[in-house]
Motif scaffolding. Structure first.
Motif, short mmCIF file in Angstrom:
data_model
loop_
_atom_site.label_atom_id
_atom_site.label_comp_id
_atom_site.label_asym_id
_atom_site.label_seq_id
_atom_site.Cartn_x
_atom_site.Cartn_y
_atom_site.Cartn_z
N HIS A 48 -2.48 -2.60 2.29
CA HIS A 48 -2.32 -1.19 1.93
C HIS A 48 -0.88 -0.79 1.69
O HIS A 48 -0.55 -0.21 0.65
CB HIS A 48 -2.94 -0.30 3.01
CG HIS A 48 -3.00 1.15 2.64
ND1 HIS A 48 -4.17 1.76 2.27
CD2 HIS A 48 -2.03 2.09 2.56
CE1 HIS A 48 -3.91 3.03 1.97
NE2 HIS A 48 -2.63 3.25 2.16
N GLU A 58 -15.46 -6.17 -0.45
CA GLU A 58 -14.33 -5.65 0.33
C GLU A 58 -13.02 -6.25 -0.15
O GLU A 58 -11.98 -5.58 -0.11
CB GLU A 58 -14.55 -5.97 1.81
CG GLU A 58 -13.48 -5.43 2.72
CD GLU A 58 -13.75 -5.74 4.18
OE1 GLU A 58 -12.78 -5.85 4.93
OE2 GLU A 58 -14.93 -5.86 4.57
N GLU A 88 -7.50 -6.35 -0.77
CA GLU A 88 -8.54 -5.39 -0.40
C GLU A 88 -8.81 -4.46 -1.59
O GLU A 88 -7.89 -3.82 -2.11
CB GLU A 88 -8.10 -4.59 0.81
CG GLU A 88 -7.98 -5.45 2.05
CD GLU A 88 -6.90 -4.99 2.98
OE1 GLU A 88 -7.22 -4.25 3.92
OE2 GLU A 88 -5.74 -5.37 2.77
N GLU A 93 -10.26 -1.60 -1.88
CA GLU A 93 -10.02 -0.16 -1.71
C GLU A 93 -8.56 0.20 -1.98
O GLU A 93 -8.25 1.36 -2.26
CB GLU A 93 -10.45 0.32 -0.32
CG GLU A 93 -9.57 -0.15 0.81
CD GLU A 93 -9.99 0.43 2.15
OE1 GLU A 93 -11.03 1.12 2.20
OE2 GLU A 93 -9.29 0.17 3.14
N CYS A 94 -7.67 -0.77 -1.94
CA CYS A 94 -6.25 -0.51 -2.18
C CYS A 94 -5.93 -0.38 -3.67
O CYS A 94 -4.84 0.07 -4.03
CB CYS A 94 -5.40 -1.62 -1.57
SG CYS A 94 -5.47 -1.64 0.24
N GLU A 142 -7.34 1.67 -5.84
CA GLU A 142 -7.21 3.11 -6.10
C GLU A 142 -5.91 3.66 -5.54
O GLU A 142 -5.26 4.50 -6.17
CB GLU A 142 -8.40 3.88 -5.52
CG GLU A 142 -8.34 5.37 -5.79
CD GLU A 142 -9.58 6.13 -5.37
OE1 GLU A 142 -9.60 7.36 -5.56
OE2 GLU A 142 -10.52 5.50 -4.85
#
Length: 195
Positions: free
Chosen positions: A66, A126, A132, A134-135, A137
């Motif tokens: 992240h 995932e 990852e 989600e990172c 975005e």
């Protein structure tokens, strides 16, 4: 030449970026984030945007991806904002559709001086490699916030997360490369400024 060099050092990341909007993609440039799949995506970004780009990041990836991905987005966004200067003569608006096998992604953007991101992408894994999903975005949000660009990224089709992610980076890069192209000698706004 529209160039920028950015250094960003925090307790979580140390980042160095060199960008030339008017250069050509140079495969010998170093892109090293310590996140293999993200390096691949940033190389695609440079290639399909036709940017001369170098990125080196030493981040706390022992925690997760992240901080590195968000901070690279911040620094790269600032580099684009600085390199664009007063934005005189740029195309400003652009969009691109990129198919990647079963995946199809559309990116549309406005170098408006106003930061906004719509990210309508549905990753079902995932991670891709060690990155990852989600990172992704977070990277684009940080980039748009700091480059002051309005962007809409939409996944129209796709099941394979690798293909979807490539479509995201390629379509965005191709739209960005088109939008920063100089096509006149005027500021592309009736206001006379793009801030």
């Amino acid at each position: 030449m529209r160039e920028s060099e950015i250094t960003r050092n925090t307790a979580e990341t140390k980042i160095s970026i060199k960008l030339n909007l008017d250069g050509k993609y140079n495969p010998s440039n170093i892109i090293d984030t310590k996140i293999g799949f993200f390096d691949h995506m940033l190389n695609l970004f440079a290639k399909h945007g036709n940017f001369d780009l170098s990125i080196i990041c030493d981040g706390d990836i022992y925690v997760d991806c992240h901080h590195s991905m968000e901070d690279i987005g911040i620094a790269l966004g600032k580099a684009f904002y600085d390199a664009l200067g007063d934005k005189k003569g740029i195309r400003r608006y652009a969009h691109e559709y990129v198919p990647m096998d079963e995946a199809l992604v559309r990116s549309a953007l406005d170098i408006s001086g106003r930061a906004y991101l719509v990210f309508a992408v549905n990753f079902t894994a995932e991670r891709i490699g060690t990155m990852e999903t989600e990172c992704v975005e977070e990277f684009f949000r940080s980039f748009c916030d700091n480059a002051k660009i309005t962007s809409h990224i939409h996944q129209l089709e796709g099941k394979n997360n690798h293909h979807i992610c490539e479509g995201v980076f390629k379509s965005f890069a191709r739209a960005l490369g088109s939008a920063v192209e100089v096509i006149s000698d005027e500021i592309p706004s009736t206001k006379g400024v793009l801030e």
